[in-house]
Write a protein that holds these residues in place. Structure first.
Motif, short mmCIF file in Angstrom:
data_model
loop_
_atom_site.label_atom_id
_atom_site.label_comp_id
_atom_site.label_asym_id
_atom_site.label_seq_id
_atom_site.Cartn_x
_atom_site.Cartn_y
_atom_site.Cartn_z
N ARG A 1 18.05 102.76 -30.13
CA ARG A 1 19.30 102.01 -30.23
C ARG A 1 19.90 102.11 -31.63
O ARG A 1 21.12 102.08 -31.79
CB ARG A 1 19.06 100.55 -29.84
CG ARG A 1 18.73 100.37 -28.37
CD ARG A 1 18.74 98.93 -27.94
NE ARG A 1 18.46 98.80 -26.53
CZ ARG A 1 18.76 97.73 -25.80
NH1 ARG A 1 19.34 96.70 -26.37
NH2 ARG A 1 18.47 97.69 -24.52
N VAL A 2 19.05 102.19 -32.65
CA VAL A 2 19.56 102.40 -34.00
C VAL A 2 20.16 103.80 -34.09
O VAL A 2 21.25 104.00 -34.66
CB VAL A 2 18.47 102.20 -35.05
CG1 VAL A 2 18.97 102.59 -36.44
CG2 VAL A 2 17.99 100.75 -35.07
N ARG A 3 19.48 104.78 -33.53
CA ARG A 3 19.99 106.17 -33.58
C ARG A 3 21.36 106.30 -32.91
O ARG A 3 22.23 106.99 -33.42
CB ARG A 3 19.00 107.10 -32.89
CG ARG A 3 17.77 107.45 -33.69
CD ARG A 3 17.11 108.70 -33.17
NE ARG A 3 15.90 109.01 -33.92
CZ ARG A 3 14.66 108.84 -33.46
NH1 ARG A 3 14.48 108.36 -32.23
NH2 ARG A 3 13.62 109.13 -34.19
N ASP A 4 21.54 105.62 -31.77
CA ASP A 4 22.81 105.79 -31.06
C ASP A 4 23.88 104.80 -31.51
O ASP A 4 24.99 104.78 -30.97
CB ASP A 4 22.62 105.72 -29.54
CG ASP A 4 22.13 104.36 -29.04
OD1 ASP A 4 22.34 103.35 -29.74
OD2 ASP A 4 21.53 104.32 -27.95
N GLY A 5 23.58 103.98 -32.52
CA GLY A 5 24.58 103.09 -33.10
C GLY A 5 24.73 101.76 -32.41
O GLY A 5 25.55 100.93 -32.83
N ALA A 6 23.94 101.47 -31.38
CA ALA A 6 24.03 100.18 -30.70
C ALA A 6 23.45 99.06 -31.54
O ALA A 6 23.83 97.89 -31.39
CB ALA A 6 23.32 100.24 -29.34
N VAL A 7 22.51 99.38 -32.44
CA VAL A 7 21.89 98.42 -33.35
C VAL A 7 22.07 98.92 -34.77
O VAL A 7 21.90 100.11 -35.04
CB VAL A 7 20.39 98.25 -33.02
CG1 VAL A 7 19.69 97.43 -34.09
CG2 VAL A 7 20.22 97.59 -31.66
#
Length: 297
Positions: free
Chosen positions: A135-141
């Motif tokens: 989720r950090v990688r895809d920008g959600a977090v």
């Protein structure tokens, strides 16, 4: 003199061609030419030698080029600074936290961030560490506190806030409670109660066992240290926890460091290399909060 004229001037100087420069700045060639002519009239000197097929800078143009680049960079910095402040006034910050982990300094950091930037909406999301990383990688977090057994995940920045040994926790009368030292092979002779796959503690355990070719029987799994301890206290298996988790158990269970589990369980903050202004501010507050806790220990 306008910034767009300087932009067109730099584009022509770097492309050495009015047509390519026009394509780069996305206006017509005649528009670029007209703006350059106006700039030359204002400066009182020609900036380009147009007599050859390739457009080249005159002496005056060479003198002006670096100053034009500096002016454009400064204008860009002004825009970025205003954008960052605006983002910290009306932005949104999504923070991830590994399931079953209560880390007071992170909460202190969130509180300090909220006081400093009350206009930023904060969301807190609990999940397994491996899913938080994605989720950090895809920008959600924006920033996540994860359990891990390795350095920074691929493509992300990381800051380790805690590195601990693995411990076994058993009730009174259990065979492991009679040993002064516990090894992974001792552990593998009993059913285990531990964190599920995808958590840092479980990854550390699995890697340590794999090094020795051991495949312990995982009897039960739980996402919270208190649940793991309760199950172990009822004789359902040996609890595998980190040192700080075990420290909170008091006298309920007997704990032994697993001597040959050399892979530590890490707790780390992770974020994207190109992160938001809000994420940068939270990281600064987090560093201060964790430093204050260590100083008071």
């Amino acid at each position: 003199m306008e910034l767009r004229q300087l932009e067109y001037f730099v584009a022509v100087a770097e492309e050495r061609n009015f047509t390519r420069a026009a394509e780069r700045v996305r206006i017509s060639q005649s528009g670029v030419s007209a703006q350059i002519r106006q700039l030359e009239r204002e400066l009182g000197a020609e900036l380009f030698d147009r007599s050859a097929r390739t457009t080249t800078l005159t002496v005056a143009g060479k003198a002006a080029l670096e100053h034009a680049r500096v002016a454009l960079a400064a204008a860009g910095a002004v825009g970025q600074a205003v954008g960052e402040v605006t983002g910290l006034i009306r932005g949104r910050l999504t923070v991830g936290m590994v399931i079953g982990c209560t880390v007071t300094p992170l909460f202190e950091a969130l509180a300090a961030f909220h006081r400093a930037h009350p206009g930023v909406e904060i969301s807190l999301l609990e999940d397994a560490s491996d899913r938080l990383v994605e989720r950090v990688r895809d920008g959600a977090v924006d920033v996540a506190l994860i359990g891990t057994a390795s350095a920074a995940p691929d493509g992300l920045e990381a800051w380790t806030v805690l590195s601990e040994r693995l411990v076994a926790a058993v009730p009174a009368g259990h065979p492991l409670a009679e040993l002064r030292q516990v090894t992974l092979r001792d552990l593998a002779a009993h059913p285990l109660v531990c964190m599920p796959p995808g958590t840092g503690l479980r990854t550390a355990l699995d890697r340590a066992c794999a090094v020795q070719g051991l495949r312990p029987a995982i009897a039960l799994q739980a996402g919270a240290a208190a649940a793991i301890a309760d199950l172990a206290a009822r004789g359902l298996g040996v609890a595998v926890l980190s040192e700080s988790m075990a420290a909170s158990l008091g006298d309920r269970l007997t704990t032994r460091t697993i001597e040959d589990a050399e892979v530590p369980a890490l707790l780390a903050l992770v974020w994207r290399v190109r992160h938001s202004p809000a994420a940068r501010e939270l990281l600064a507050h987090s560093r201060r909060a964790f430093a204050a806790e260590r100083g008071g220990a």
